[in-house]
Design an enzyme around this catalytic site. Structure first.
Site, PDB file in Angstrom:
ATOM      1  CG  HIS A 131       1.287   8.421   1.645  1.00  0.00           C
ATOM      2  ND1 HIS A 131       1.585   9.384   1.473  1.00  0.00           N
ATOM      3  CD2 HIS A 131      -0.050   8.510   2.153  1.00  0.00           C
ATOM      4  CE1 HIS A 131       0.891  10.551   1.724  1.00  0.00           C
ATOM      5  NE2 HIS A 131      -0.442  10.032   1.966  1.00  0.00           N
ATOM      6  CE1 TYR A 173      -7.294  15.204  -0.614  1.00  0.00           C
ATOM      7  CE2 TYR A 173      -8.564  14.380   1.294  1.00  0.00           C
ATOM      8  CZ  TYR A 173      -7.414  14.527   0.692  1.00  0.00           C
ATOM      9  OH  TYR A 173      -6.348  13.318   0.741  1.00  0.00           O
ATOM     10  CG  ASP A 217      -2.268  12.407   3.433  1.00  0.00           C
ATOM     11  OD1 ASP A 217      -2.074  12.061   2.237  1.00  0.00           O
ATOM     12  OD2 ASP A 217      -3.229  13.080   3.966  1.00  0.00           O
TER      13      ASP A 217
END
Length: 383
Positions: free
Chosen positions: A361, A308, A182
């Site tokens: 993930h 982000y 990630d």
């Protein structure tokens, strides 16, 4: 707490009884919406699932046991570039162990690594060889867990990578390996680009890759990988757009409502793991809630979302080659599943590549034994 600049200060997670009472009261007073109009997760976390998880959190979750689990490994804080950095530092009993920096992403935390730290630091105790031992360092990203929350802009992947290199130097590790998935994968790649003299090699369990300029000579497998990426961007990345554009706005709900935080995070554990649609087939409620606690207790809903805002606009762009030795483990239900051919251009020294049969993930939680084996195999080529 953090001591004088540069000091390494022992840290212990302490959850006050007032905090326990507060989250329990908020859970009792949750104002629930009506059920979704479908029979799956396509509209988000289902009401029945979330109500049961929150009931468990309220009535059965053992806070003292959770605190003990979260304090299982030695933890510290230190100030780097004006910000408190929280990290696990588990030293191996084997003196020739390789220092290994492991970086988590969102919506994860250092709790994701708890199953792999012991076999990585002491492989002999798990039937392995001392030659595969690591000293493991797992920092909490800025704005995550018990690291400090940046009060000014600028804490994107490059600055984090520089801070991580300083952290390893401060711990006495002039040469080290790095690993991540990630955001941890992107930061690990950035470390390899910016500090190649210090990084002996990197391992990724999520492999970002640049889209090819021409698709004329792609294989069917290549096209399937690109289709999967396009599908994720079209149907599975709304959360990222929201956090990249309005982290403050979404942060109010994530900080104020434990049910909202749980729904926002668990949706991704369901969608991105190899759980056949049911998180309980892979994760226990305690594992899910321990991770959520790393967001709830320090109130990081907004600050964690800001990674982000800081980096998302450039995350999908090709940043240039990663010159250090590289190993990649591609899990079949991860959100990025490139072929070696698609990933190769950015890794001129790609020494290890493996495509696994199971896992998603959150590899360290889902398939800890497999991830440990992958790390050992890759780093044998780097040591």
């Amino acid at each position: 707490m953090t001591g004088p600049s540069g000091a390494i200060v022992p840290f212990h997670i302490s959850i006050p009884e007032t905090a326990v009472a507060d989250v329990q009261e908020r859970l009792r007073r949750t104002r629930w919406p009506e059920p979704e109009t479908v029979g799956d997760w396509s509209q988000g976390t289902p009401l029945t699932y979330l109500r049961e998880l929150c009931r468990y959190w309220l009535e059965e979750y053992d806070w003292h046991a959770a605190e003990a689990r979260l304090n299982r490994f030695p933890q510290f804080t230190t100030e780097i570039d004006g910000l408190r950095i929280h990290f696990i530092h588990a030293r191996s009993p084997h003196p020739d162990a390789v220092p290994l920096l492991m970086t988590h992403g969102w919506p994860s935390s250092v709790a994701e690594f708890h199953k792999v730290i012991d076999p990585l630091t002491d492989p002999v105790a798990f039937g392995g060889s001392a030659a595969d031992a690591f000293h493991v360092v797992c920092p909490s990203l800025p704005g995550f867990g018990f690291s400090g929350k940046p009060s000014k802009t600028g804490w994107g992947a490059e600055r984090i990578a520089d801070a991580w290199d300083e952290l390893m130097s401060r711990l006495g590790y002039s040469r080290y390996g790095a690993q991540g998935g990630d955001w941890g994968a992107r930061i690990t790649m950035t470390l390899g680009r910016r500090h190649p003299r210090n990084v002996i090699g990197i391992h990724l369990n999520m492999v970002p890759f640049p889209e090819p300029e021409s698709t004329d000579d792609l294989t069917e497998t290549d096209r399937s990988a690109l289709d999967a990426l396009a599908g994720h961007r079209a149907q599975g990345s709304a959360y990222a757009t929201v956090q990249a554009s309005s982290p403050q706005t979404v942060g109010y709900g994530l900080t104020d409502s434990p049910a909202t935080l749980a729904a926002w995070i668990i949706e991704k554990f369901q969608a991105w793991s190899d759980c056949v649609g049911a998180p309980g087939t892979v994760f226990t409620n305690d594992e899910l809630l321990d991770n959520i606690m790393m967001y709830w207790v320090p109130a990081t809903g907004a600050s964690a979302a800001r990674i982000y805002w800081e980096s998302y606009a450039t995350a999908g762009r090709y940043q240039g080659p990663v010159p250090v030795p590289t190993g990649c483990s591609v899990f079949p239900v991860d959100i990025y599943r490139p072929t070696r051919r698609l990933a190769q251009p950015q890794f001129p020294d790609l020494r290890y590549w493996n495509e696994l049969d199971r896992g998603g993930h959150f590899a360290a939680l889902e398939q800890p034994t497999t991830l440990v084996d992958e790390l050992r195999t890759a780093f044998r080529l780097f040591r």
